[in-house]
Motif scaffolding. Structure first.
Motif, mmCIF file in Angstrom:
data_model
loop_
_atom_site.group_PDB
_atom_site.id
_atom_site.type_symbol
_atom_site.label_atom_id
_atom_site.label_comp_id
_atom_site.label_asym_id
_atom_site.label_seq_id
_atom_site.Cartn_x
_atom_site.Cartn_y
_atom_site.Cartn_z
ATOM 1 N N ASP A 7 -32.708 19.940 -21.791
ATOM 2 C CA ASP A 7 -31.319 19.762 -21.392
ATOM 3 C C ASP A 7 -30.676 18.689 -22.264
ATOM 4 O O ASP A 7 -31.373 17.846 -22.833
ATOM 5 N N PRO A 8 -29.355 18.675 -22.344
ATOM 6 C CA PRO A 8 -28.673 17.686 -23.178
ATOM 7 C C PRO A 8 -28.972 16.234 -22.804
ATOM 8 O O PRO A 8 -28.834 15.341 -23.630
ATOM 9 N N PHE A 9 -29.396 15.986 -21.563
ATOM 10 C CA PHE A 9 -29.685 14.626 -21.121
ATOM 11 C C PHE A 9 -31.161 14.261 -21.241
ATOM 12 O O PHE A 9 -31.541 13.140 -20.921
ATOM 13 N N LEU A 37 -32.603 12.455 -30.852
ATOM 14 C CA LEU A 37 -31.538 12.909 -31.748
ATOM 15 C C LEU A 37 -30.311 12.001 -31.668
ATOM 16 O O LEU A 37 -29.507 11.962 -32.587
ATOM 17 N N GLY A 38 -30.175 11.289 -30.560
ATOM 18 C CA GLY A 38 -29.050 10.365 -30.405
ATOM 19 C C GLY A 38 -27.712 11.063 -30.296
ATOM 20 O O GLY A 38 -26.688 10.538 -30.715
ATOM 21 N N ALA A 39 -27.707 12.242 -29.701
ATOM 22 C CA ALA A 39 -26.473 13.022 -29.591
ATOM 23 C C ALA A 39 -25.467 12.326 -28.687
ATOM 24 O O ALA A 39 -25.808 11.838 -27.610
ATOM 25 N N LYS A 40 -24.239 12.278 -29.135
ATOM 26 C CA LYS A 40 -23.150 11.630 -28.393
ATOM 27 C C LYS A 40 -22.341 12.663 -27.614
ATOM 28 O O LYS A 40 -22.130 13.782 -28.071
ATOM 29 N N LYS A 41 -21.856 12.227 -26.453
ATOM 30 C CA LYS A 41 -21.072 13.101 -25.586
ATOM 31 C C LYS A 41 -19.623 13.204 -26.044
ATOM 32 O O LYS A 41 -19.043 14.286 -26.048
ATOM 33 N N ASN A 42 -19.026 12.084 -26.414
ATOM 34 C CA ASN A 42 -17.616 12.052 -26.781
ATOM 35 C C ASN A 42 -17.459 11.993 -28.291
ATOM 36 O O ASN A 42 -18.036 11.114 -28.939
ATOM 37 N N ILE A 43 -16.669 12.877 -28.822
ATOM 38 C CA ILE A 43 -16.488 12.928 -30.276
ATOM 39 C C ILE A 43 -15.896 11.620 -30.812
ATOM 40 O O ILE A 43 -16.172 11.222 -31.942
ATOM 41 N N ASN A 44 -15.129 10.907 -29.984
ATOM 42 C CA ASN A 44 -14.544 9.632 -30.408
ATOM 43 C C ASN A 44 -15.594 8.533 -30.571
ATOM 44 O O ASN A 44 -15.341 7.520 -31.218
ATOM 45 N N CYS A 87 -22.116 20.152 -25.762
ATOM 46 C CA CYS A 87 -22.657 20.622 -24.481
ATOM 47 C C CYS A 87 -22.682 19.518 -23.435
ATOM 48 O O CYS A 87 -22.646 19.795 -22.236
ATOM 49 N N LEU A 88 -22.739 18.270 -23.873
ATOM 50 C CA LEU A 88 -22.756 17.158 -22.924
ATOM 51 C C LEU A 88 -21.479 17.093 -22.092
ATOM 52 O O LEU A 88 -21.489 16.580 -20.978
ATOM 53 N N LEU A 89 -20.383 17.613 -22.618
ATOM 54 C CA LEU A 89 -19.124 17.605 -21.879
ATOM 55 C C LEU A 89 -19.154 18.524 -20.666
ATOM 56 O O LEU A 89 -18.393 18.337 -19.731
ATOM 57 N N TYR A 90 -20.019 19.522 -20.701
ATOM 58 C CA TYR A 90 -20.017 20.564 -19.677
ATOM 59 C C TYR A 90 -21.236 20.518 -18.767
ATOM 60 O O TYR A 90 -21.472 21.437 -17.997
#
Length: 163
Positions: A125-127, A135-142, A153-156
Protein backbone atom coordinates in the motif's frame (compact mmCIF):
# COMPACT_ATOMS: atom_id res chain seq x y z
CA UNK A 1 3.13 -14.98 -28.57
CA UNK A 2 -0.52 -14.20 -29.39
CA UNK A 3 -0.23 -11.00 -27.36
CA UNK A 4 2.78 -9.91 -29.43
CA UNK A 5 0.94 -10.54 -32.69
CA UNK A 6 -2.12 -8.66 -31.49
CA UNK A 7 -0.02 -5.71 -30.30
CA UNK A 8 1.85 -5.50 -33.59
CA UNK A 9 -1.43 -5.36 -35.50
CA UNK A 10 -2.51 -2.44 -33.30
CA UNK A 11 0.84 -0.64 -33.89
CA UNK A 12 1.85 -1.21 -30.27
CA UNK A 13 4.95 -2.97 -29.02
CA UNK A 14 5.96 -4.88 -25.93
CA UNK A 15 9.44 -4.83 -24.37
CA UNK A 16 10.31 -8.11 -22.75
CA UNK A 17 11.74 -10.43 -25.38
CA UNK A 18 15.40 -9.92 -24.56
CA UNK A 19 15.12 -10.39 -20.78
CA UNK A 20 14.20 -13.57 -18.96
CA UNK A 21 13.22 -12.99 -15.35
CA UNK A 22 14.64 -15.46 -12.80
CA UNK A 23 11.15 -15.91 -11.26
CA UNK A 24 10.58 -19.59 -10.43
CA UNK A 25 7.08 -19.46 -11.93
CA UNK A 26 8.26 -17.87 -15.18
CA UNK A 27 6.51 -14.55 -14.54
CA UNK A 28 8.05 -11.64 -16.41
CA UNK A 29 7.37 -7.92 -16.44
CA UNK A 30 6.92 -5.94 -19.64
CA UNK A 31 6.04 -2.56 -21.03
CA UNK A 32 3.36 -2.16 -23.68
CA UNK A 33 3.57 1.09 -25.61
CA UNK A 34 2.45 2.73 -28.83
CA UNK A 35 5.47 2.86 -31.13
CA UNK A 36 4.05 5.91 -32.93
CA UNK A 37 4.23 7.91 -29.69
CA UNK A 38 7.09 6.31 -27.72
CA UNK A 39 10.53 5.66 -29.25
CA UNK A 40 12.71 3.31 -27.19
CA UNK A 41 16.27 4.48 -26.61
CA UNK A 42 17.38 1.53 -24.45
CA UNK A 43 16.18 -0.99 -21.92
CA UNK A 44 17.74 -3.03 -19.14
CA UNK A 45 16.79 -5.58 -16.54
CA UNK A 46 17.75 -5.46 -12.85
CA UNK A 47 17.64 -8.51 -10.58
CA UNK A 48 16.10 -8.32 -7.12
CA UNK A 49 18.25 -10.49 -4.88
CA UNK A 50 16.27 -11.84 -1.94
CA UNK A 51 16.77 -14.83 0.32
CA UNK A 52 14.37 -17.26 1.91
CA UNK A 53 13.32 -16.84 5.53
CA UNK A 54 16.17 -17.82 7.88
CA UNK A 55 18.28 -18.91 4.94
CA UNK A 56 21.01 -17.56 2.69
CA UNK A 57 19.56 -19.45 -0.29
CA UNK A 58 18.45 -17.14 -3.07
CA UNK A 59 14.71 -16.90 -3.68
CA UNK A 60 13.96 -16.04 -7.29
CA UNK A 61 11.52 -13.25 -8.01
CA UNK A 62 10.68 -10.90 -10.87
CA UNK A 63 13.33 -8.50 -12.09
CA UNK A 64 12.72 -4.78 -12.61
CA UNK A 65 12.59 -3.60 -16.21
CA UNK A 66 13.87 -0.14 -17.11
CA UNK A 67 12.86 1.32 -20.47
CA UNK A 68 14.15 4.73 -21.51
CA UNK A 69 12.86 6.48 -24.57
CA UNK A 70 11.26 9.51 -26.11
CA UNK A 71 7.60 10.16 -25.37
CA UNK A 72 6.46 12.79 -27.85
CA UNK A 73 10.11 13.85 -28.12
CA UNK A 74 10.79 14.08 -24.36
CA UNK A 75 13.20 11.60 -22.72
CA UNK A 76 11.35 9.47 -20.14
CA UNK A 77 12.44 6.54 -17.99
CA UNK A 78 9.94 3.84 -16.99
CA UNK A 79 10.67 1.27 -14.29
CA UNK A 80 8.27 -1.69 -14.50
CA UNK A 81 7.79 -3.62 -11.26
CA UNK A 82 6.10 -6.73 -9.91
CA UNK A 83 7.29 -7.01 -6.32
CA UNK A 84 7.03 -10.11 -4.07
CA UNK A 85 3.52 -10.91 -2.86
CA UNK A 86 1.97 -9.98 0.46
CA UNK A 87 2.33 -13.65 1.38
CA UNK A 88 6.07 -13.02 1.66
CA UNK A 89 7.35 -10.99 4.57
CA UNK A 90 7.84 -7.24 4.22
CA UNK A 91 11.64 -7.52 3.86
CA UNK A 92 11.20 -8.95 0.35
CA UNK A 93 9.31 -5.86 -0.85
CA UNK A 94 11.78 -3.62 0.97
CA UNK A 95 14.59 -5.33 -1.00
CA UNK A 96 12.65 -4.61 -4.21
CA UNK A 97 12.24 -0.96 -3.14
CA UNK A 98 15.99 -0.71 -2.54
CA UNK A 99 16.68 -1.99 -6.08
CA UNK A 100 14.20 0.62 -7.32
CA UNK A 101 16.11 3.32 -5.43
CA UNK A 102 19.39 2.09 -6.93
CA UNK A 103 17.91 2.34 -10.45
CA UNK A 104 16.49 5.81 -9.75
CA UNK A 105 19.82 7.01 -8.32
CA UNK A 106 21.66 5.60 -11.35
CA UNK A 107 19.34 7.45 -13.72
CA UNK A 108 19.79 10.67 -11.72
CA UNK A 109 23.58 10.31 -11.93
CA UNK A 110 23.48 9.69 -15.68
CA UNK A 111 20.89 12.31 -16.72
CA UNK A 112 20.23 15.85 -15.57
CA UNK A 113 16.75 16.12 -13.99
CA UNK A 114 15.46 12.84 -15.46
CA UNK A 115 11.73 12.21 -15.75
CA UNK A 116 11.18 8.85 -14.04
CA UNK A 117 7.97 6.87 -13.64
CA UNK A 118 8.15 3.76 -11.49
CA UNK A 119 5.02 1.67 -11.93
CA UNK A 120 3.52 -1.77 -11.67
CA UNK A 121 2.33 -4.14 -8.98
CA UNK A 122 4.19 -3.19 -5.81
CA UNK A 123 2.08 -5.57 -3.69
CA UNK A 124 2.20 -2.91 -0.98
CA UNK A 125 0.00 0.00 0.00
CA UNK A 126 1.13 3.61 -0.46
CA UNK A 127 1.63 3.93 3.32
CA UNK A 128 3.76 0.79 3.70
CA UNK A 129 7.45 1.11 4.53
CA UNK A 130 8.67 0.04 1.07
CA UNK A 131 6.80 2.88 -0.65
CA UNK A 132 6.65 5.63 1.95
CA UNK A 133 10.00 5.25 3.71
CA UNK A 134 12.31 3.46 1.26
CA UNK A 135 11.12 5.17 -1.93
CA UNK A 136 10.27 8.31 0.04
CA UNK A 137 7.16 8.99 -2.01
CA UNK A 138 5.45 12.28 -1.18
CA UNK A 139 1.70 12.77 -0.94
CA UNK A 140 1.51 16.44 -1.96
CA UNK A 141 3.11 17.58 -5.18
CA UNK A 142 3.97 20.91 -3.50
CA UNK A 143 6.21 19.01 -1.04
CA UNK A 144 8.24 17.37 -3.82
CA UNK A 145 11.76 18.73 -4.06
CA UNK A 146 14.55 17.83 -6.46
CA UNK A 147 15.19 14.06 -6.34
CA UNK A 148 11.94 13.33 -4.45
CA UNK A 149 9.31 10.92 -5.70
CA UNK A 150 5.62 11.86 -5.96
CA UNK A 151 2.89 9.28 -5.40
CA UNK A 152 -0.52 10.56 -6.53
CA UNK A 153 -2.16 7.43 -5.05
CA UNK A 154 -1.51 8.82 -1.57
CA UNK A 155 -4.17 11.46 -2.21
CA UNK A 156 -6.86 8.81 -2.59
CA UNK A 157 -5.97 6.43 0.23
CA UNK A 158 -6.06 6.51 3.99
CA UNK A 159 -3.30 5.17 6.19
CA UNK A 160 -3.95 1.80 7.73
CA UNK A 161 -4.62 1.60 11.50
CA UNK A 162 -1.02 0.38 12.00
CA UNK A 163 0.45 3.73 10.80
Amino acid sequence: RDLHLSLRRQRQMCIRDSYESPDDRGIDVGLIYNKDVFKVKNSSSHDVFITGNNSSKRRNTRDQLVVSGYLDGELMHFIVNHWPSRGADETKRIAAAEVNNFIIDSLRNKYESPKIITMGDFNDDPFDKSIKKILGAKKNINDVKKNDMYNPCLLYTSPSPRD
